[in-house]
Each structure stands twice: as structure tokens, then as C-alpha cells.
Design a protein around this motif. Structure first.
Motif, PDB file in Angstrom:
ATOM      1  N   SER A 223      15.422 -12.910  83.989  1.00  0.00           N
ATOM      2  CA  SER A 223      15.798 -12.229  85.222  1.00  0.00           C
ATOM      3  C   SER A 223      15.963 -13.271  86.329  1.00  0.00           C
ATOM      4  CB  SER A 223      14.707 -11.230  85.617  1.00  0.00           C
ATOM      5  OG  SER A 223      13.552 -11.939  86.044  1.00  0.00           O
ATOM      6  N   PRO A 224      16.609 -12.902  87.432  1.00  0.00           N
ATOM      7  CA  PRO A 224      16.717 -13.854  88.559  1.00  0.00           C
ATOM      8  C   PRO A 224      15.353 -14.352  89.044  1.00  0.00           C
ATOM      9  CG  PRO A 224      18.252 -12.050  88.856  1.00  0.00           C
ATOM     10  CD  PRO A 224      17.390 -11.692  87.664  1.00  0.00           C
ATOM     11  N   GLN A 225      14.337 -13.492  89.043  1.00  0.00           N
ATOM     12  CA  GLN A 225      13.000 -13.909  89.484  1.00  0.00           C
ATOM     13  C   GLN A 225      12.410 -14.938  88.524  1.00  0.00           C
ATOM     14  OE1 GLN A 225      13.919 -10.686  88.980  1.00  0.00           O
ATOM     15  NE2 GLN A 225      14.008  -9.888  91.062  1.00  0.00           N
TER      16      GLN A 225
ATOM     17  N   ILE B   4      14.138 -16.921  86.517  1.00  0.00           N
ATOM     18  CA  ILE B   4      14.927 -18.150  86.682  1.00  0.00           C
ATOM     19  C   ILE B   4      14.414 -18.925  87.892  1.00  0.00           C
ATOM     20  CG2 ILE B   4      17.209 -19.050  87.291  1.00  0.00           C
ATOM     21  CD1 ILE B   4      18.397 -16.922  85.425  1.00  0.00           C
ATOM     22  N   ALA B   5      14.086 -18.215  88.962  1.00  0.00           N
ATOM     23  CA  ALA B   5      13.559 -18.881  90.167  1.00  0.00           C
ATOM     24  C   ALA B   5      12.229 -19.572  89.866  1.00  0.00           C
ATOM     25  CB  ALA B   5      13.406 -17.868  91.300  1.00  0.00           C
TER      26      ALA B   5
ATOM     27  N   THR C 267      12.987 -22.651  87.822  1.00  0.00           N
ATOM     28  CA  THR C 267      13.636 -23.666  88.659  1.00  0.00           C
ATOM     29  C   THR C 267      12.604 -24.389  89.501  1.00  0.00           C
ATOM     30  OG1 THR C 267      15.674 -22.377  88.719  1.00  0.00           O
ATOM     31  CG2 THR C 267      15.390 -24.041  90.442  1.00  0.00           C
TER      32      THR C 267
ATOM     33  N   MET D  64      22.165 -20.734  82.348  1.00  0.00           N
ATOM     34  CA  MET D  64      20.813 -20.553  82.862  1.00  0.00           C
ATOM     35  C   MET D  64      20.091 -21.897  82.964  1.00  0.00           C
ATOM     36  SD  MET D  64      17.774 -18.172  81.250  1.00  0.00           S
ATOM     37  CE  MET D  64      17.678 -19.155  79.753  1.00  0.00           C
TER      38      MET D  64
ATOM     39  N   LYS E 170      21.347 -24.088  85.688  1.00  0.00           N
ATOM     40  CA  LYS E 170      20.860 -23.614  86.983  1.00  0.00           C
ATOM     41  C   LYS E 170      19.405 -24.023  87.215  1.00  0.00           C
ATOM     42  CE  LYS E 170      20.710 -19.419  89.776  1.00  0.00           C
ATOM     43  NZ  LYS E 170      21.148 -20.084  90.967  1.00  0.00           N
TER      44      LYS E 170
END
Length: 120
Positions: free
Chosen positions: A46-48, A50-51, A54, A81, A84
């Protein structure tokens, strides 16, 4: 070397793994080091998530990680992914098999004979 299965799609597990990697990275002070990340069975995040990954990747780069090689399937979104997540200053390479990852890192000057896997 990191290896995942389908159960690694929950933020608490990512946080637990992150802490284990932070602890392990302390032994590499004052020398460049690398990660082999086998995500062939790791679900898309999910974007969360991935954050979170990262943020960890940036921290690890600041602690000396210079290379990341990823064992990946032919899924374009998985490659996107990882591109990123991993900072641009870390050399990133993609392969289909873990041995190809080890070979590439050996060619970059890294010792790829390592002990037991890290278990968070």
C-alpha cells in the motif's frame, strides 16, 4: 539477504523487520554494505507501506548501504515499487534469481558468503 512470503503485507511486520534491519546494520559501520532483497513472493504494498519502506531505505543509505539488488518476478509494478523505495544514491539492480544477485554483488566487491538469515 531479505526474503519474504505472502504474510509480509502488514505494517506491523514491516516495522518489526525494519527494527531488525536497523540493529543488524550497526555491524557495518565505516564500510559500504549491500542488501539482497528477494521480493518474488512479497505482495504489492500500500502507499503507507511503501512510505515506511522508503523511510527505512533512506536511513539505511545514511548508515552506509550503497547497493541493493532485488530478486524480482516479471511484474512491472514490483520494479516500480522498488525504484520508488530505494534512494537514487544507492545502486539498484534487478535479477530473477538470488544467485544472480549474489554474483552481481561479488562483481561489485562485496563478500556474499554470509551466515544465517536475519529473523525479526
Amino acid at each position: 539477504m531479505l526474503n519474504f512470503d505472502a504474510g509480509w503485507d502488514h505494517q506491523p511486520q514491516i516495522r518489526k523487520l525494519s527494527q531488525a534491519i536497523r540493529e543488524r546494520s550497526k555491524i557495518f559501520t565505516n564500510q559500504p554494505w549491500a542488501i539482497i532483497d528477494d521480493i518474488r513472493r512479497w505482495p504489492i504494498k500500500s502507499p503507507q507501506e511503501i512510505a515506511l519502506c522508503t523511510e527505512l531505505s533512506i536511513e539505511l543509505m545514511e548508515k552506509g548501504m550503497t547497493h541493493c539488488t532485488v530478486c524480482i518476478n516479471e511484474v512491472a509494478v514490483s520494479k516500480w515499487m522498488m525504484e520508488k523505495i530505494v534512494p537514487k544514491d544507492v545502486e539498484l539492480a534487478f535479477f530473477k534469481q538470488p544467485q544472480e544477485c549474489k554474483t552481481w554483488l561479488s562483481e561489485q566487491g562485496f563478500d556474499t558468503k554470509f551466515g544465517l538469515p536475519l529473523t525479526p
